[in-house]
Each structure stands twice: as C-alpha cells, then as structure tokens.
Scaffold this active site. Sequence first.
Site, short mmCIF file in Angstrom:
data_model
loop_
_atom_site.label_atom_id
_atom_site.label_comp_id
_atom_site.label_asym_id
_atom_site.label_seq_id
_atom_site.Cartn_x
_atom_site.Cartn_y
_atom_site.Cartn_z
N ASP A 90 56.39 44.92 43.77
CA ASP A 90 55.35 44.17 42.96
C ASP A 90 53.87 44.08 43.66
O ASP A 90 54.20 44.20 45.05
CB ASP A 90 55.80 43.11 42.20
C1 NOJ Z 1 52.07 41.85 39.08
C2 NOJ Z 1 52.96 41.82 37.78
O1 NOJ Z 1 54.10 41.07 38.19
C3 NOJ Z 1 53.45 43.09 37.29
O2 NOJ Z 1 54.07 42.99 36.20
C4 NOJ Z 1 52.30 44.08 37.13
O3 NOJ Z 1 52.87 45.39 36.83
C5 NOJ Z 1 51.73 44.30 38.55
N1 NOJ Z 1 51.15 43.01 38.83
C6 NOJ Z 1 50.58 45.33 38.49
O4 NOJ Z 1 49.55 45.02 37.90
#
Ligand code: NOJ
Length: 735
Positions: A259
């Site tokens: 993430d």
């Molecule tokens: C953080 C989030 O937790 C995740 O769900 C998301 O896909 C990513 N950022 C990318 O934006």
Amino acid sequence: MKKEKLLKLLNQMTLEEKVGQLIQIADIDTTTGPVKKLNLSSEMLFHVGSILNVVGSEKIRKIQKEYLSRNRLKIPLLFMADIINGYRTVFPIPIAQGCSWNPKVVYDCTKVSIQEAEAAGTNVNFSPMVDLVRDSRWGRVMESIGGEDPYLGKVFAKTMIEAYQGKDISKLGNAAACVKHFAAYGAVEGGRDYNTVDMSEREFRQYYLPAYQAAIEKGAEMIMTSFNTINGIPATVNSWLLRKVLREELGFQGVVISDYSAIEETIAHGVSKDKKEAAYKAIMAGVDIDMMSNVYANHLKELVEEGKVPERILDESVWRVLTLKNKLGLFENPYGNSNKEREMKILKSKKNLQIARETTSETFVLLKNEKEVLPLKKNNKIALIGPYADNIAILGSWSMFSDKSKILTLKEVLESRIGCENVLYAKGSEILKQKEINEILEAEGIDSIQMENEEAKEKEYLKEAVEKAKQADIIILAIGEHYRQSGEACSRANIEISEIQRNLLKELTKLNKKIITILFNGRPLVLKEVEEKSDALLEVWFPGTEGANAILDVILGDVNPSGKLTMSFPQATGQCPIYYNHYNTGRPHINNVRYVSRYQDIPTESYYPFGYGLSYSKFEYSDLKISSNHIKEDLPITVSISVKNNSKIAGKEVIQLYIQDLVGSCVRPVKELKGFKKEYFEPWEEKEITFQITIDMLKFWNEKLEYKAESGEFKVFVGPNSKDTKECRFEFINS
Ligand code: NOJ
C-alpha cells in the site's frame, strides 16, 4: 508475447531496469509533488514500471508515448487506479452494494465501473476491498463488500473479480483486479485506522482469510498488502503472511504491491532500522512493487550487488510484473483498448446511468416503516428538509474521477416528480458545525474556514425548517454523515449523527407530523434517538450519481426496498466491535441475571441485527423441513421453508440460512451464514425455498488447526435476518 521472448527480455535487463519495474509513482511529471518527494533520478524515472491514479485516455497515451520513446527496452507502463465504486458514473459505496445481497447488482456496478475506467486507460484497478469488518468506528467499513461476514465476502469477492477481469484481461471492458488489503486490515484495534492487528491464527483463517482466498481462486491478478501489523509484524514485511500463506498455501502467482508508502512505514513501525532494511525485508517477504516510497528505487540494486538479496528474488518479482503486462497485451498494444473516441462513447452512455439507477435502489435498507407510512401517497404536500435535501455530495470519499454534472439532488428530483408546488424545501441545518468540519480539514492540511454568526444562522435554518414543515402533510428529512467522515483515515470514536442534525429532528418532532428520515452515511451508526423520533427510516448510504432518483423510486413506491444489512448496527459506540457470528461464552446473556456476559447500561444484542431489512411486502415464514436428521459425507441433506408474500405488493426477499455447530473441539460461533437466496415474489405468492446442506459447510479450523468437520449435532436456522429465524437440528457422524 510468447513466454520465451518475455524471458529473453528479462535477461536483457540491467539491474536498474529491473528495479524500475518494481516502482510505482503517482505521475511521471517531474515537476509535481510525488516525484519530487521521492527524489527519483531522471534516469530511474524512465525505468519505473507503473503509475498510480492517472486517468484519461489522452493523458495516458501522452505519458506512455513519451515514456516508451525514452525506455531502452520499450517495456510499457502499467496504469493503476482506485476505481472503488465507479469512475465517471458513481455507484453506491461497496458496503451498500453488498447490502443488495444480490451478486447481479454487485456485478453490474463493478462491470460498468471498469468499462468506463478501462476505456479511459486504466489497466489495473485497486479493488475489490474484501476486508472483513466488525467495528464501525473504522472509517473504511464503507469500502468492505462483504461487511462482517466471511461467506458474503467470498460470494462478492468472486463476483467482482469476474466482473473486472472477465475471461481475458486484455479484452474490451476488462482490466486486472487488485484485491486488498492483505490481510485483516479491518481488524485494526479500536477501529483506529492503520492501527495494530493481533489475532489468533484460527480467527484469521476462520473469518478473515476466506474472502481474499476466494478472490485468488477466481484468478485475481494482484494483491495489495495492508498497513497494519499482524501479530507483531507489519503485513508488508510479513513473510509468514506473504510467502507461506499467500504464495505457498493459496498458490497466488500474481503481483503483490505494497500500500501507499507502506514499505517505508515499517521504519515508523519500528521493525526496519532504515530504508535499506525496509527494502530488504519487503522484497524478501515477497512484495513485488513498492507503491510511492523510494526505498526500492534507492536500495534494491545495492542489496543485490552486495549479495544480500539474491538476484533470483528480484527476477521473480520483475517476471511477475512483466507477465501481467503481457497478459494485458501491452507489449503489442501499449495503449490498451483505450482511445478518446471509445472513451467518450462509453462515458456518455445513458445506459450506465440507467444501470446505476436500478442497482442503487436495491442497496437501500428500510430500517423502520411504522404504520406503513412508506411508500408515500402521491398527493401529499411534502416538506423536504435537511442538509442532504439539496446536496450533491452523495458519492462517498472515493469519487475523485466522478462526473459531478450528472448528479441530481433530492429536491430537484422530487420537484420534477410531484411538482414544485408540492415541495417545501428548507436546509434545516448543516451536517456538522463549522468547528467540527475545521477539525477534519486541519488534519488534511486544509485551512480552516471561519464562519461568522454561526449561531444566528443555525437559528434561522431551524426556524425556516419548522415553518415549512408546518405547512406540509409529511416531512422527509435527509441527514447523515459528512462524506469526509467516512473512508480512509476517518475513524470516529463517536458514531452518532451530529448534534445539530439531531437537534433539527428534535424540533421537527414537536410538530407531530410523520417524519421519514433518509440516512446518508458510510458506516453503521448509533441510531436509537433518530429511530425513535422517525416514523420511517431508510438507509441509503452514499448512493452515488443516481442516488436521488433511486431514493425517490423507493419513497414514492415505484421500487420496493429489498436491501439487508451486512453489518450489525450497535446500540452505542461502546458496543463496537459487534457482530452476529461471535463465539459462545461460558456465561451467555440471560435477562435479569447478574454474572453473565453483558453490559449494565445497554442491551447485549445489536440495535439492528446482521441480515435485517424491511420491505413494503409482508413476508411470512413457515413450515421449516429437513430431509433427514443425519448427514453423511456422500449424502447431503436439504432444508426447506415456505415463504409467503402476504401483501398486495410484489417484492424481493433475502432468505438466509445459518448453521451452528453445537459442540466442537474449540468454541464455535453462535451461528454462521451458510447460504442465501434472493427471490422475487408476486403479490400473495408463496414459494418453497430449499437449501442444500453439505459437509463443506460444517468445516472449521479445529483444535489442531486443521480444516475439518467434526461429528456432532448442528442447528440450522432459516429466516429473514440473523435474529428472527426458525430452527431445526441434524447430526453428522464422521465415518
Ligand atoms: C491507500 C489505500 O489504503 C489503498 O486502498 C489505495 O488503493 C492506495 N492508497 C492507492 O491510492
């Protein structure tokens, strides 16, 4: 491209080029924040493998073209984006879609979303989010497709992968799916985002793992790691989780991405002493792509050169990324199937709005309908009141790519349906006080807004609302959470409707008129006070682009509501986490007994149970039958029940099947959903609904952590929700 050619390509790559494939940045534009912040060399910039959240066919074409002109081996970029509940056309938030209990609804919402996004150039979508959730203090429950139930999570995970990927991800209207957040992100302590997760392996396997597993079995191409720790080790550097469980046990062969900056954050977690160690731990644990931190960019090459990371490990990761690009057909056609013309055609499609309208009304949950106040009789004069009455901020927090010009407000739709002369509109109040909004904005680094004469304005709003309501036959009150109160980093310690909105409701109650409350929110809320003061209560979540049309379809009786809750609603915030499929205790709750598992100040059970939701039809359940009292390995049994629509209104009902294992080698849940059927009933129609019970449904992670069914007695429950069920028993003897 043939496998041999792809292998040849890998063999031609320099170490820098290989590392580049494992880097994801938010834009290739060197002048913008993300790239500057990451401090990537301009050389590395044209090695990076993928781009995050850049959309639009022309923009993507331009970036890809320039990139390819500067990339030695002409390896195309991958474009990944967060299309969570829609691209231009926005559908209800995922928790709402799940409340349809209808895989076709989830499929349609997902399919249109990806058709639009893929036409606009997206190759990989960061969805589905299949994290099991039990604690509505956590802001991200809004994104969970299966809510608190592993079975629902599995069903919808499969549906979504099918809708995103089809049979071939390179075909028109398909893209690769990225399942997230692996794993157990929904179990963060206290519902506080990014917090610790500590749970037994049995609990993890029993409840949390099944939905991810289902998505993988269905062929999901990517997995995103979660921000949390699991039993002391951040998921992003957790070898047990990523190598043993994910790759070895579940057989996942696709790409694992971290993430956002999660690899670097293992330093803050206190398990990596610096960026180099973070890079080492993540690649060794099996994370292929580093999203938005520069640790792979700056340290992987060095780690391989020093012999700390075997080049084989690096190659495996690069191979997976190249394979995904190849499956998407990007080597032959780096722009995918997207072009301006096709994009415009799909984005302008009226059909998408129509699908949105039909699917959206099926996600609403009717929580209360006293004396059948709903559906409304059409000749009423209606006071439409509340901060959501004339508001287009009804898409939820993942709607950055949406086309806001398509959204209508409740006021606009109601006026066009029943005539302006019959609608008395008043805002009544803001959603939150300015001070409360400022607290949210400050955390986002946005300057707070100073509001003058806020109190006077509040009084004025209230006065106007009361005056309008006095002239009406009935009141529709549209209230809820601010869209910034639900989503990532939106944990709340108090999950009630804001005080100013409750105050508005209180004032309106004094008029002794019927009040229909429409709730816009992203999580189960504490609704006691609102419920007691409303005659009808319709949960519409954040309903998306066609929200207003769909709401009025239900309120005016063109559509009969059929949604059911996928999360228990708590009595009070202090009851969280609350879920229906909890374990037995040694002292189950009994009324008027002191030393039992209970609260002194609130009931033990939820306010609205899992699976609950009303209809304009009246469904009656009777005559539960079981084909045999014994089940054998090769001889499944069936359970049937008679369901009658005892009303003159046609409607859909979700018939739910639960099972309880009465005695096990370890404690077993009081009941678990094992099946459901959503059926359409004509007025007065009666049907026999049958479920098959198989041994597979009885399996669980036993004392020795083996997944098996144990001999003994089981209860079967069938009903309209997890609480109001009819029951019978059977026995399983393991021969
Ligand atoms: C953080 C989030 O937790 C995740 O769900 C998301 O896909 C990513 N950022 C990318 O934006």
